[in-house]
Design an enzyme around this catalytic site. Structure first.
Site, mmCIF file in Angstrom:
data_model
loop_
_atom_site.group_PDB
_atom_site.id
_atom_site.type_symbol
_atom_site.label_atom_id
_atom_site.label_comp_id
_atom_site.label_asym_id
_atom_site.label_seq_id
_atom_site.Cartn_x
_atom_site.Cartn_y
_atom_site.Cartn_z
ATOM 1 N N ASP A 20 1.013 -0.923 0.079
ATOM 2 C CA ASP A 20 -0.173 -0.056 0.104
ATOM 3 C C ASP A 20 0.777 1.319 -0.349
ATOM 4 O O ASP A 20 1.002 2.192 0.693
ATOM 5 C CB ASP A 20 -0.788 -0.008 1.812
ATOM 6 C CG ASP A 20 -2.520 -1.278 1.343
ATOM 7 O OD1 ASP A 20 -3.364 -0.901 0.840
ATOM 8 O OD2 ASP A 20 -1.520 -2.209 1.596
ATOM 9 N N HIS A 22 0.838 3.779 -2.522
ATOM 10 C CA HIS A 22 -0.073 4.584 -2.656
ATOM 11 C C HIS A 22 0.848 6.139 -4.044
ATOM 12 O O HIS A 22 0.417 6.613 -3.346
ATOM 13 C CB HIS A 22 -0.927 4.953 -1.763
ATOM 14 C CG HIS A 22 -2.644 4.077 -1.461
ATOM 15 N ND1 HIS A 22 -3.356 4.211 -2.035
ATOM 16 C CD2 HIS A 22 -1.882 3.043 -0.585
ATOM 17 C CE1 HIS A 22 -4.142 3.014 -1.728
ATOM 18 N NE2 HIS A 22 -3.822 2.290 0.089
ATOM 19 N N ASN A 128 -6.757 -3.438 -5.490
ATOM 20 C CA ASN A 128 -7.991 -2.569 -5.369
ATOM 21 C C ASN A 128 -8.308 -1.050 -5.924
ATOM 22 O O ASN A 128 -9.442 -1.092 -6.552
ATOM 23 C CB ASN A 128 -9.186 -2.815 -4.258
ATOM 24 C CG ASN A 128 -8.819 -2.082 -3.330
ATOM 25 O OD1 ASN A 128 -6.973 -2.064 -2.366
ATOM 26 N ND2 ASN A 128 -9.332 -0.975 -2.734
ATOM 27 N N HIS A 129 -7.068 -0.596 -5.825
ATOM 28 C CA HIS A 129 -6.737 0.741 -6.700
ATOM 29 C C HIS A 129 -6.044 0.286 -7.777
ATOM 30 O O HIS A 129 -6.377 1.560 -8.222
ATOM 31 C CB HIS A 129 -5.678 1.799 -5.564
ATOM 32 C CG HIS A 129 -6.672 2.581 -4.100
ATOM 33 N ND1 HIS A 129 -7.263 3.642 -4.588
ATOM 34 C CD2 HIS A 129 -7.215 2.447 -3.056
ATOM 35 C CE1 HIS A 129 -7.209 3.740 -3.195
ATOM 36 N NE2 HIS A 129 -7.728 2.044 -2.942
ATOM 37 N N HIS A 217 -4.379 -9.762 -1.340
ATOM 38 C CA HIS A 217 -4.594 -8.067 -0.189
ATOM 39 C C HIS A 217 -5.641 -8.028 -0.977
ATOM 40 O O HIS A 217 -7.371 -7.670 -1.991
ATOM 41 C CB HIS A 217 -4.445 -7.058 -1.888
ATOM 42 C CG HIS A 217 -4.408 -6.014 -1.867
ATOM 43 N ND1 HIS A 217 -3.449 -4.908 -1.655
ATOM 44 C CD2 HIS A 217 -5.728 -5.402 -1.877
ATOM 45 C CE1 HIS A 217 -4.348 -3.452 -1.641
ATOM 46 N NE2 HIS A 217 -5.315 -3.393 -1.793
ATOM 47 N N HIS A 247 -4.269 -0.895 6.594
ATOM 48 C CA HIS A 247 -3.436 0.130 6.267
ATOM 49 C C HIS A 247 -2.897 0.593 7.630
ATOM 50 O O HIS A 247 -1.978 1.271 7.704
ATOM 51 C CB HIS A 247 -3.906 1.852 6.153
ATOM 52 C CG HIS A 247 -4.252 2.080 4.505
ATOM 53 N ND1 HIS A 247 -4.121 3.243 3.778
ATOM 54 C CD2 HIS A 247 -4.514 0.905 3.780
ATOM 55 C CE1 HIS A 247 -4.638 3.159 2.689
ATOM 56 N NE2 HIS A 247 -3.892 1.674 2.686
#
Length: 704
Positions: A20, A22, A128-129, A217, A247
């Site tokens: 994660d 991001h 998922n992002h 994930h 997170h």
């Protein structure tokens, strides 16, 4: 960590674990825009300094499904800087790479490519992002994989059965079976686990000698009845699970008492939500694996912006605040300012011990004003900290927990559910759609569509910007219903048609797999139409250079002289109107906005139209038209397969992994599926950071 000699290094895997990241989160923010890129460089720098064998990422490398050029460029720059070099890679791959990377045009690991010089391999699943989407089902990780800077694995395209084939790695006498599963909608994956449709394939030779590492994930904490993946669903032969998506940093491996494997949750490397879980210190992990022994060393990230959060309840301070006092609002504001100043002092002291941290911290003060109090202006309060905090617009968050009265009948107010979600609760679009229609009045209930299908379409529209998702789902289900009525040869009476439609809708709701196929087919059509629009828009840009009089021609049968003879004013007016009706120039042939077949045939560029029903055609109209015109067969291009589901999809019971049948992996090393085994036979052990992760020979003999 105790030092290891050269013999240990030859048999020891060193893996940097992170999840994660991001990249690109708040990239347009003037203060926090570069935070993700700076921290990503720090992670890669730790990997190079520790001379790890490879980096393992647990998904959500990018924050957006379609990252900006700046984000992609910064990621490529960092990977090229840290991952390319002359240092040799010390491990080898034993499995069939054509199976491990079957979705790639280059189905082999990047460091074995003769055209690349990779010194630090990166293995990653998608989250998922950054999950695959679009007409070709590609994601940003596929771009990095094609560029040779990253190895994307763990991708599954089937919604009926998932076979997870491991990447078999060997370094000296240590062998690792690396399993990966990219992000899948939690409800779907939950149902597939319950129906025993997920299989983890195992090596056939010496299966007990492999260290089994699984990267996933998904939701780990329970957000709903099926909106998470219980740890008990995973096979018990796994030694370590690296869990992404959550997170909160819980990187120290924790043993599951039932399955006996360890779970490590590295958490995110950037603060994306101002919640208590994000306030934990951010870490990455340095995993040592030798034989069946492992050790996780925590590495604190120094470039992460500090985040401080605190809750206050005004009702807990009756000596300071009285709701009847006319000056109580000023007193509350002064109290909040004192709390914010205290958090700023703590952040400054923490930053002095680490000069690499960004100067401005993130501050969140959550104020519970229940008990008759009124909130003050947050914007006016934030102006005082514009140059001292990184998030001046959302320093204060007012909330209150209302006492819920007991009611016999459940009365769900959809408006309140959207505007005031419960603290710490994540509301999903498809859940809101389902709840709304389940509690709505009978006159606004869905009679043709299903709540689940509509929820999935709305989610595609909101999360992935599939603008035609809802429209195509409605068209697709309308077509299926029309075909059903034609096959049933129902009389053209409204009551009988309504009854047949209701029965057809109920049968579809019970068959969840068939409904999943409907949604998938509708999404494919939506993506295809979007691609067609892009082609047509690109073609129209060439025609925009034509003269206004030429664009104004609506029908080839109308001569150019007849158009111009009407006068200059009318010609211009005709041109403006015709631009919106030209199917070739504007790509609107599929929407049926008054475009004739002659117009489309006369275009200088021809495109195959998509056969769809008229936009405003109802069930009754379609049914009556079928009675009068038996040659209508525009819907026969879509096949329909009905699958009988033997097991109840709502059944939450599951069978232990020991009951699974043996399977074989079609690779050169022949993987097979085996049942559960005792923890003692595997000899897996976990030791703290202070202990030596490797057994002495005497200890090893005793354990055997």
């Amino acid at each position: 960590m105790s030092t290891v000699n050269s013999q240990d290094d030859e048999d020891t895997f060193k893996i940097l674990v992170a999840t994660d990241i991001h990249l690109g989160y708040l990239e347009k923010d003037p203060v926090r825009g570069n935070d993700t890129f700076v921290t990503f460089n720090e992670i890669l720098d730790h990997a190079r300094k520790n001379e790890v064998d490879f980096i393992l990422l647990g998904g959500d490398l990018f924050h957006d499904n379609k990252p900006s050029r700046k984000t992609v460029h910064s990621c490529l720059e960092s990977l090229r800087k840290y991952c390319m070099g002359d240092r040799p890679v010390q491990f080898e791959i034993l499995s069939d790479q054509a199976v491990n990377f079957h979705h790639s045009k280059f189905p082999w690991v990047n460091y074995q490519d003769e055209n690349l010089n990779i010194s630090l391999p990166v293995f990653s699943i998608h989250g998922n992002h950054d999950d695959p989407t679009g007409a070709d089902a590609l994601c940003a990780l596929d771009v990095l994989s094609c560029a040779g800077l990253l190895n994307h694995f763990g991708r599954s395209t089937s919604v009926e059965k998932i076979d997870i084939s491991p990447i078999l790695l060997r370094k000296g006498r240590t062998k690792i079976a690396l399993y990966g599963l990219g992000a899948i909608p939690d409800e779907r994956l939950y149902r597939m686990f319950v129906n025993k449709q997920v299989t983890m394939l195992r090596p056939k030779e010496d299966e007990d000698s492999w260290f089994n590492l699984f990267v996933i994930h998904q939701n780990r904490s329970k957000h709903g009845a099926t909106n998470y993946i219980p740890e008990q669903f995973l096979d018990d032969f796994i030694d370590l699970v690296v869990w992404g998506h959550e997170h909160e940093c819980k990187i120290a491996p924790f043993q599951n008492e039932q399955q006996r494997f360890y779970v490590s949750q590295p958490g995110s490397s950037v603060v994306t939500s101002l919640s208590p879980g994000e306030a934990m210190k951010k870490h990455i992990g340095l995993l040592h694996v030798k034989g069946k022994k492992m050790k996780m060393e925590k590495i604190a990230l120094e470039t992460v912006r500090t985040f401080h959060i605190e809750d206050i309840v005004l009702a807990d301070h009756p000596d300071l605040f009285n709701p009847d006092n006319p000056n109580v609002t000023q007193a509350i504001q002064a109290f909040c300012m004192e709390k914010v100043e205290l958090m700023l002092d703590n952040a400054e002291r923490e930053r002095l011990g680490n000069p690499r941290q960004p100067e401005k911290p993130i501050i969140r003060l959550r104020v519970n004003y229940a008990g008759g109090f009124e909130p003050f202006s947050v914007h006016r309060f934030s102006q005082k900290y514009m140059h001292r905090v990184a998030n001046p617009k959302d320093i204060i968050q007012f909330f209150r927990h209302r006492e819920q009265k007991e009611k016999k009948d459940i009365d769900l107010n959809f408006g309140k559910l959207v505007s005031r979600p419960a603290e710490g609760m994540t509301l999903r679009v498809e859940d809101l759609v389902k709840q709304y229609f389940q509690t709505a009045e009978k006159k606004v209930q869905l009679s043709l569509l299903t709540e689940r299908g509509m929820g999935e379409a709305v989610q595609e529209f909101v999360d992935k910007e599939e603008k035609d998702a809802i429209e195509e789902l409605v068209k697709f289900q309308l077509e299926k219903t029309q075909r059903f009525l034609k096959e049933r040869r129902t009389d053209a009476e409204e009551e009988k048609i309504d009854e047949e439609v209701r029965k057809f809708r109920e049968s579809r709701k019970k068959n969840t797999e068939e409904e999943d196929k409907e949604v998938r087919e509708a999404m494919i059509r939506a993506r295809a139409h979007r691609s067609e629009d892009e082609v047509l828009v690109a073609a129209s840009s060439d025609e925009d250079s034509m003269d206004t009089e030429m664009i104004g021609i609506g029908n080839p049968s109308d001569g150019l002289s007849s158009t111009l003879s009407r006068g200059r004013g009318r010609a211009r007016g005709r041109a403006r109107g015709a631009r919106g009706q030209n199917s070739t120039a504007r790509g609107s042939s599929r929407r049926g906005r008054g475009t004739t077949s002659q117009e489309s045939a006369s275009s200088s560029r021809s495109y195959k139209p998509v056969s769809v029903p008229a936009k405003n055609m109802s069930i009754m109209d379609a049914f009556r038209s079928s009675k009068t015109d038996h040659s209508l067969n525009s819907f026969q291009s879509y096949s329909e397969d009905i699958i009988d589901v033997d097991s109840d999809p709502e059944d939450t019971s599951f069978v232990p992994p020991s009951s699974k049948v043996n399977q074989r992996l079609p690779t050169t090393s022949s993987l097979s599926k085996r049942g559960s085994q005792s923890q003692a036979s595997r000899g897996v052990d976990f030791e703290s950071d202070e202990d030596d992760p490797f057994m002495s020979p005497a200890t090893s003999r005793r354990s055997k």
